[in-house]
Design an enzyme around this catalytic site. Structure first.
Site, mmCIF file in Angstrom:
data_model
loop_
_atom_site.group_PDB
_atom_site.id
_atom_site.type_symbol
_atom_site.label_atom_id
_atom_site.label_comp_id
_atom_site.label_asym_id
_atom_site.label_seq_id
_atom_site.Cartn_x
_atom_site.Cartn_y
_atom_site.Cartn_z
ATOM 1 N N LYS A 190 0.825 -1.206 0.000
ATOM 2 C CA LYS A 190 0.000 0.000 0.000
ATOM 3 C C LYS A 190 0.868 1.269 0.000
ATOM 4 C CE LYS A 190 -3.664 -2.362 -0.423
ATOM 5 N NZ LYS A 190 -4.524 -3.050 0.516
HETATM 6 C C1 PLP Z 1 -5.593 -4.116 0.852
HETATM 7 C C2 PLP Z 1 -7.033 -3.873 0.925
HETATM 8 C C3 PLP Z 1 -7.780 -4.148 2.083
HETATM 9 C C4 PLP Z 1 -7.227 -4.908 3.245
HETATM 10 O O1 PLP Z 1 -6.123 -4.313 3.833
HETATM 11 P P1 PLP Z 1 -5.304 -5.139 4.927
HETATM 12 O O2 PLP Z 1 -4.529 -4.086 5.656
HETATM 13 O O3 PLP Z 1 -4.429 -6.090 4.169
HETATM 14 O O4 PLP Z 1 -6.262 -5.831 5.796
HETATM 15 C C5 PLP Z 1 -9.102 -3.771 2.120
HETATM 16 N N1 PLP Z 1 -9.691 -3.177 1.067
HETATM 17 C C6 PLP Z 1 -9.026 -2.915 -0.073
HETATM 18 C C7 PLP Z 1 -9.734 -2.239 -1.191
HETATM 19 C C8 PLP Z 1 -7.680 -3.281 -0.184
HETATM 20 O O5 PLP Z 1 -7.025 -3.060 -1.344
#
Ligand code: PLP
Length: 387
Positions: A190
């Site tokens: 991210k």
């Molecule tokens: C990555 C992601 C999540 C989950 O994030 P985590 O921190 O891995 O739990 C939720 N929603 C979207 C749209 C994502 O891309």
């Protein structure tokens, strides 16, 4: 000699993060503590200063806590887009509720706001807009589609750091001016990362309080304080069966450094997005819809779509890029194409737009540590394959 591999995603971590983590390890206090609290307060400031922030160990955990606090349970319906990661919908299911999966707008790949009103029933408790790729959903329009204000808005802001919608009026995503809560992800790929991690922001103090209690086993120090004026250090009261979703100080120390770099990293991604937009126009590929003038796009992802005039299919494109040493990905395989979500009755017939786009979408690398020559190679290879 073959060119070195260009991975699809690489976190932008350096000496500062390493130093911050080493300091935490040396301090002797490695789980939730002063670093987590400092990260929360810096995050609240980043989100405009009017929210409370609750640090958690993933965005999935954050969404779970917020929906629990909103009372989602058996009989509840929660509106989610088809074009998202399974986490957005799974937490609704885990709480016993029903995700109501809505089709997307083909231009933005965000939830189709024209289809939201039809999805609302008297059981709708919340809607979870996903700011896909970092392009904010218009929450003013979402609110009016949802009706009077009874339905909560929980932003899945996993891609949207930093982003803003209507710079002058609405401010940064996470300020919760038009939502009940926003949830960010600090997963490895991210826009900022703590390895695993997430953050909830909200303007509702009782919501923040419930999330804090439930992120750590349902333990409520304040409830214990009610029974004794002189709380010993070992004292606590369990007020609910909670979760284990707290963020460690090791992660928080990384997050603080990353948050301070978030805008600079976004600028680098935005520059790559404009390079792609210039260099790839005219090819049989649909490029991402530009953000409106008053909108700041986080550019977490650069999702192009292979057009009907292309000499290769999307799958062939991905294979040829891989053969040239370039990693790509697909965001997302829509919910309705997965066995589990299909078994709940969502299919290509209910989400025809997402179904059509699902065979075209390909994500090109976009991250702050990509070098100029790597960007050149991605552009040249894409041009070669598609010409
Ligand atoms: C990555 C992601 C999540 C989950 O994030 P985590 O921190 O891995 O739990 C939720 N929603 C979207 C749209 C994502 O891309």
């Amino acid at each position: 000699m073959t060119d070195p591999h260009i991975p699809f995603a690489v976190p932008d971590l350096g000496a500062e993060e390493a130093h911050a983590v080493a300091e935490v390890i040396r301090s002797g206090w490695i789980t939730s503590g002063p670093q987590m609290r400092a990260f929360e307060s810096e995050f609240s400031e980043f989100a405009g200063g009017s929210v409370e922030s609750v640090a958690v160990n993933s965005a999935t955990a954050g969404l779970h806590l917020v929906l629990e606090a909103l009372g989602v349970g058996p009989g509840s319906e929660v509106i989610v887009p088809d074009w998202t990661f399974t986490a957005t919908a799974e937490i609704v299911r885990l709480l016993g509720g029903t995700p109501v999966i809505v089709d997307i707008d083909p231009a933005t790949l965000n939830i189709d706001l024209n289809r939201v009103a039809d999805a609302v029933t008297n059981r709708t408790v919340a809607a979870i807009p996903v700011h896909f790729a970092g392009l904010p959903v218009n929450l003013t329009e979402l609110r009016s589609a949802l009706g009077a204000g009874r339905v909560a808005i929980v932003e899945d802001a996993a891609h949207a750091l930093p982003a803003s919608s209507g710079i002058s009026s609405n401010g940064v995503v996470g300020d919760c001016r038009e939502s009940d809560a926003a949830v960010f992800s600090f997963y490895a790929t991210k826009t900022i990362t703590t390895g695993e991690g997430g953050m909830i922001t909200t303007r509702r103090p009782e919501l923040a309080r419930r999330c804090r209690v439930m992120r750590l086993h349902g333990i409520d120090r304040d409830a214990f304080d009610r029974y004794t004026s002189d709380t010993p250090a070992w004292g606590y009261d369990v007020v609910a069966a909670g979760f284990k979703y707290n963020m460690t100080d090791i992660a928080a120390a990384m997050g603080r450094v990353q948050l301070a770099k978030a805008s600079i990293m976004r600028e680098k991604r935005a520059a790559i997005a404009s390079r792609y937009a210039d260099a790839l126009k005219g090819l049989p590929i649909r490029l991402p819809t530009p953000a409106p003038d008053d909108t700041l796009h986080a550019w977490h992802l650069y999702v192009a779509r292979i057009g009907p005039q292309s000499p290769v299919t999307r799958d062939e494109f991905i294979q040829l890029m891989a053969a040239a040493g370039i990693g790509t990905s697909v965001h997302f395989i829509p919910l309705h194409r997965h066995t589990f979500w299909r078994s709940l009755g969502t299919g290509a017939d209910t989400c025809p737009v997402a179904d059509a786009e699902a065979d075209k979408a390909v994500s090109l690398p976009i991250y702050s540590s990509l070098t100029e020559s790597q960007v050149e190679r991605i552009i040249d290879t894409t041009r070669e394959i598609l010409s």
